[in-house]
Design a protein around this motif. Structure first.
Motif, mmCIF file in Angstrom:
data_model
loop_
_atom_site.group_PDB
_atom_site.id
_atom_site.type_symbol
_atom_site.label_atom_id
_atom_site.label_comp_id
_atom_site.label_asym_id
_atom_site.label_seq_id
_atom_site.Cartn_x
_atom_site.Cartn_y
_atom_site.Cartn_z
ATOM 1 N N GLY A 1 39.320 40.261 43.381
ATOM 2 C CA GLY A 1 40.008 40.050 44.642
ATOM 3 C C GLY A 1 41.517 40.056 44.528
ATOM 4 O O GLY A 1 42.216 39.844 45.516
ATOM 5 N N VAL A 2 42.063 40.309 43.325
ATOM 6 C CA VAL A 2 43.508 40.324 43.106
ATOM 7 C C VAL A 2 43.963 41.768 42.935
ATOM 8 O O VAL A 2 43.502 42.473 42.031
ATOM 9 C CB VAL A 2 43.903 39.498 41.869
ATOM 10 C CG1 VAL A 2 45.405 39.552 41.647
ATOM 11 C CG2 VAL A 2 43.431 38.061 42.029
ATOM 12 N N ALA A 3 44.864 42.219 43.809
ATOM 13 C CA ALA A 3 45.381 43.583 43.739
ATOM 14 C C ALA A 3 46.563 43.647 42.780
ATOM 15 O O ALA A 3 47.446 42.787 42.816
ATOM 16 C CB ALA A 3 45.808 44.065 45.124
ATOM 17 N N ALA A 4 46.573 44.670 41.923
ATOM 18 C CA ALA A 4 47.633 44.809 40.922
ATOM 19 C C ALA A 4 47.838 46.280 40.606
ATOM 20 O O ALA A 4 46.973 47.123 40.853
ATOM 21 C CB ALA A 4 47.266 44.041 39.644
ATOM 22 N N GLY B 1 42.443 36.766 37.312
ATOM 23 C CA GLY B 1 41.740 35.628 37.887
ATOM 24 C C GLY B 1 40.264 35.708 37.547
ATOM 25 O O GLY B 1 39.815 36.642 36.873
ATOM 26 N N PRO B 2 39.488 34.743 38.006
ATOM 27 C CA PRO B 2 38.053 34.768 37.731
ATOM 28 C C PRO B 2 37.319 35.768 38.621
ATOM 29 O O PRO B 2 37.853 36.254 39.616
ATOM 30 C CB PRO B 2 37.611 33.337 38.046
ATOM 31 C CG PRO B 2 38.587 32.883 39.092
ATOM 32 C CD PRO B 2 39.899 33.538 38.754
ATOM 33 N N LEU B 3 36.119 36.053 38.242
ATOM 34 C CA LEU B 3 35.236 36.912 39.023
ATOM 35 C C LEU B 3 35.006 36.303 40.406
ATOM 36 O O LEU B 3 34.928 35.078 40.553
ATOM 37 C CB LEU B 3 33.906 37.043 38.271
ATOM 38 C CG LEU B 3 32.937 38.156 38.626
ATOM 39 C CD1 LEU B 3 33.562 39.525 38.394
ATOM 40 C CD2 LEU B 3 31.671 38.007 37.778
ATOM 41 N N LEU C 1 36.717 35.891 33.328
ATOM 42 C CA LEU C 1 38.050 36.345 33.719
ATOM 43 C C LEU C 1 38.117 37.864 33.794
ATOM 44 O O LEU C 1 37.550 38.569 32.952
ATOM 45 C CB LEU C 1 39.097 35.850 32.724
ATOM 46 C CG LEU C 1 39.350 34.340 32.720
ATOM 47 C CD1 LEU C 1 40.344 33.983 31.622
ATOM 48 C CD2 LEU C 1 39.862 33.867 34.079
ATOM 49 N N VAL C 2 38.828 38.346 34.801
ATOM 50 C CA VAL C 2 39.025 39.778 35.014
ATOM 51 C C VAL C 2 40.420 40.158 34.520
ATOM 52 O O VAL C 2 41.423 39.596 34.980
ATOM 53 C CB VAL C 2 38.863 40.144 36.492
ATOM 54 C CG1 VAL C 2 39.179 41.618 36.715
ATOM 55 C CG2 VAL C 2 37.457 39.805 36.975
ATOM 56 N N LEU C 3 40.486 41.106 33.587
ATOM 57 C CA LEU C 3 41.766 41.593 33.097
ATOM 58 C C LEU C 3 42.242 42.758 33.960
ATOM 59 O O LEU C 3 41.455 43.443 34.596
ATOM 60 C CB LEU C 3 41.662 42.033 31.642
ATOM 61 C CG LEU C 3 41.110 41.019 30.645
ATOM 62 C CD1 LEU C 3 41.295 41.524 29.223
ATOM 63 C CD2 LEU C 3 41.773 39.654 30.804
ATOM 64 N N CYS C 4 43.539 43.002 33.920
ATOM 65 C CA CYS C 4 44.142 44.017 34.781
ATOM 66 C C CYS C 4 43.623 45.412 34.469
ATOM 67 O O CYS C 4 43.364 46.203 35.377
ATOM 68 C CB CYS C 4 45.663 43.954 34.629
ATOM 69 S SG CYS C 4 46.574 45.025 35.748
#
Length: 508
Positions: free
Chosen positions: A178-181, A225-227, A242-245
């Motif tokens: 859910g984190v845009a990068a 962040g987390p899944l 954890l989700v890596l970039c």
């Protein structure tokens, strides 16, 4: 800084290439515990351009993870994606991972579509100098910035629906977390959107209003962040995973070997054969030959050259089994082809490579005899014995790769990753033509893209940059030296290569 994973933790790696996509579970010792593969596909898009089958990959991901034992899934502590370049994803303002479009405002354009290359608006600002971006003008949609500009001009309503743009690896990170990068190695992959010199968006991207739409910059190894809890529950994965970039695939392969120092050049093989020389001089690159600057995960510019080696090899094989290049007696068949003066000249694919921008177009030819050389037409070539077709395809692959390595000016050892390592003929050609430069083949059953992505998830990686503490013995553990040809065969090959280089020079 995040806490290190437990000793029995698993890393889930998604490796999306242009031809195949792979999903792997890898333990802390680097051993693959589970894996699956499917073809990567392109489909007709709703906006009248071919699009990547992202929805099919999402379904496959969910279905595949669900088949793994629950006890195994609960050990997943990190997720990381690595994908091919020249693919950008526009997220809708109200994006949700589980909607029909997977949060996408519009289909993800396939870079093999030629719409962006055909569309040139004279009113557009000129592109930035090659010295600033390291990005040459490429055919089809290989410049991702050209894709975005095409959408901006020709699909304005769809363009307006995209609140943020992010590279393909970071789409998967968003879908998971859910984190845009955004991330440097994907932004800097011949997009026209990034300036390695300035370590920021290119002036061209800023002038066209493209850069404000790019998602915030994060490091490849950084935990976003987390899944997502709802996705974690549906997939049966831990909610604290954890989700890596994530990062661009060729740069993932390079990241694996950066511990060996900048003198080492890397050949990453597959659909594309990508040659990277970290110790080379970017100022010597020639944009018109599809030489470019890749951007490593730590932001450093990497001189790069490439061609569609896997695709061209298949074209010259003309239906013959590529495995013939690695079976017993393959070197004898290569030596026979040299003795009988069989060879090939570029180019057998038009989507990138040193000849892609040549006018008139340069089309590959198989030939018999050196002086004079007799071209062999496609029908007659397909009638040649399969062993001969494969040997000539391997000869061509090795010659092209050696030429590109020499063009980058590196002098140190060469490491080859990917399917080319299983081609004994091409590897022998490469080792012979490079002379004093030792050639090493990776014997790791796990290819470098997935291995590099996995290494980012290990505790030795720094969250912000992806830099690792030096462990050269870990990087070199699976490397085997490649023996060159000797005697008459080596002499014949070197003589042919002198002729080959002169013919190639006349084509440029």
């Amino acid at each position: 800084m995040t806490a290190p994973p437990p000793p029995d933790a698993l890393t889930l790696v998604l490796d999306v290439g242009k031809t195949h996509a792979r999903l792997l579970l890898i333990d802390a010792a680097g051993q693959v515990q589970a894996q699956a593969q499917r073809d990567s596909a392109s489909l007709p898009g709703a906006l009248d351009y071919p699009a990547l089958d992202v929805a099919g990959l999402r379904r496959w991901w969910l279905q595949t993870v669900a088949t793994w034992p629950a006890a195994q899934r609960q050990r997943v502590s990190r997720l990381v994606a690595t994908t091919h370049g020249a693919a950008f994803c526009g997220l809708a303002a109200d994006a949700h991972w589980d909607d029909a479009e997977g949060g996408l405002a519009l289909p993800v354009m396939d870079y093999e579509w030629d719409g962006p290359a055909r569309d040139r608006d004279p009113a557009d600002p000129p592109l930035d100098p090659f010295a600033l971006t390291g990005s040459p003008e490429l055919p089809l949609g290989l410049n991702a910035g050209r894709q975005l500009r095409w959408l901006q001009r020709h699909r304005p309503q769809a363009w307006d629906q995209a609140a943020q743009w992010l590279p393909y690896p970071q789409y998967w990170a968003w879908w998971w977390s859910g984190v845009a990068a955004s991330e440097r190695s994907s932004l800097g992959c011949h997009t026209h959107l990034w300036s390695p010199v300035q370590d920021g968006p290119s002036p061209w991207a800023q002038r066209l209003g493209l850069s404000p739409r790019l998602a915030p910059l994060r490091g490849a190894a950084e935990a976003l962040g987390p899944l997502r809890p709802d996705l974690a529950r549906r997939a049966g994965l831990p909610e604290d995973a954890l989700v890596l970039c994530g990062l661009h695939d060729s740069n993932a392969c390079l990241a694996r070997y950066r511990d060996l120092g900048d003198a080492v050049s890397l050949v990453s093989s597959g659909t594309w054969t990508v040659v990277m020389s970290p110790g080379g001089e970017p100022g010597h690159l020639q944009a018109r030959r599809d030489q470019l600057v890749n951007v490593a995960v730590d932001g450093r510019p990497v001189p790069t050259a490439r061609f569609m080696g896997g695709r061209e090899f298949a074209e010259v094989c003309a239906g013959a089994d590529p495995a013939l290049a690695g079976t017993g007696g393959s070197l004898a068949r290569l030596e026979a082809a040299l003795a009988q003066e069989w060879w090939a000249l570029p180019a057998f694919a038009q989507a990138g490579g040193p000849f892609a921008t040549c006018q008139p177009p340069v089309h590959g030819r198989c030939l018999q005899g050196w002086e004079p050389a007799r071209p062999v037409g496609p029908v007659d070539w397909a009638a040649q014995p399969p062993e001969r077709r494969v040997a000539v395809a391997s000869l061509y692959l090795g010659q092209m790769t050696a030429w590109l390595l020499q063009s980058l000016g590196g002098q140190g050892p060469v490491v080859v990753e990917g399917p080319m390592t299983r081609n004994a003929q091409a590897m022998a050609v490469l080792a012979t033509l490079l002379g004093h430069r030792t050639v090493h083949a990776s014997a790791d059953p796990l290819e470098g893209t997935a291995r590099g992505a996995w290494r980012l998830a290990q505790p030795a990686s720094a969250p912000a940059t992806g830099r690792r503490r030096p462990r050269p013995e870990a990087s070199a553990a699976h490397l085997s030296p490649v023996a060159p040809l000797t005697g008459f065969a080596a002499e014949r090959l070197r003589s042919l290569h002198i002729l080959w280089l002169s013919r190639v020079a006349s084509l440029l």
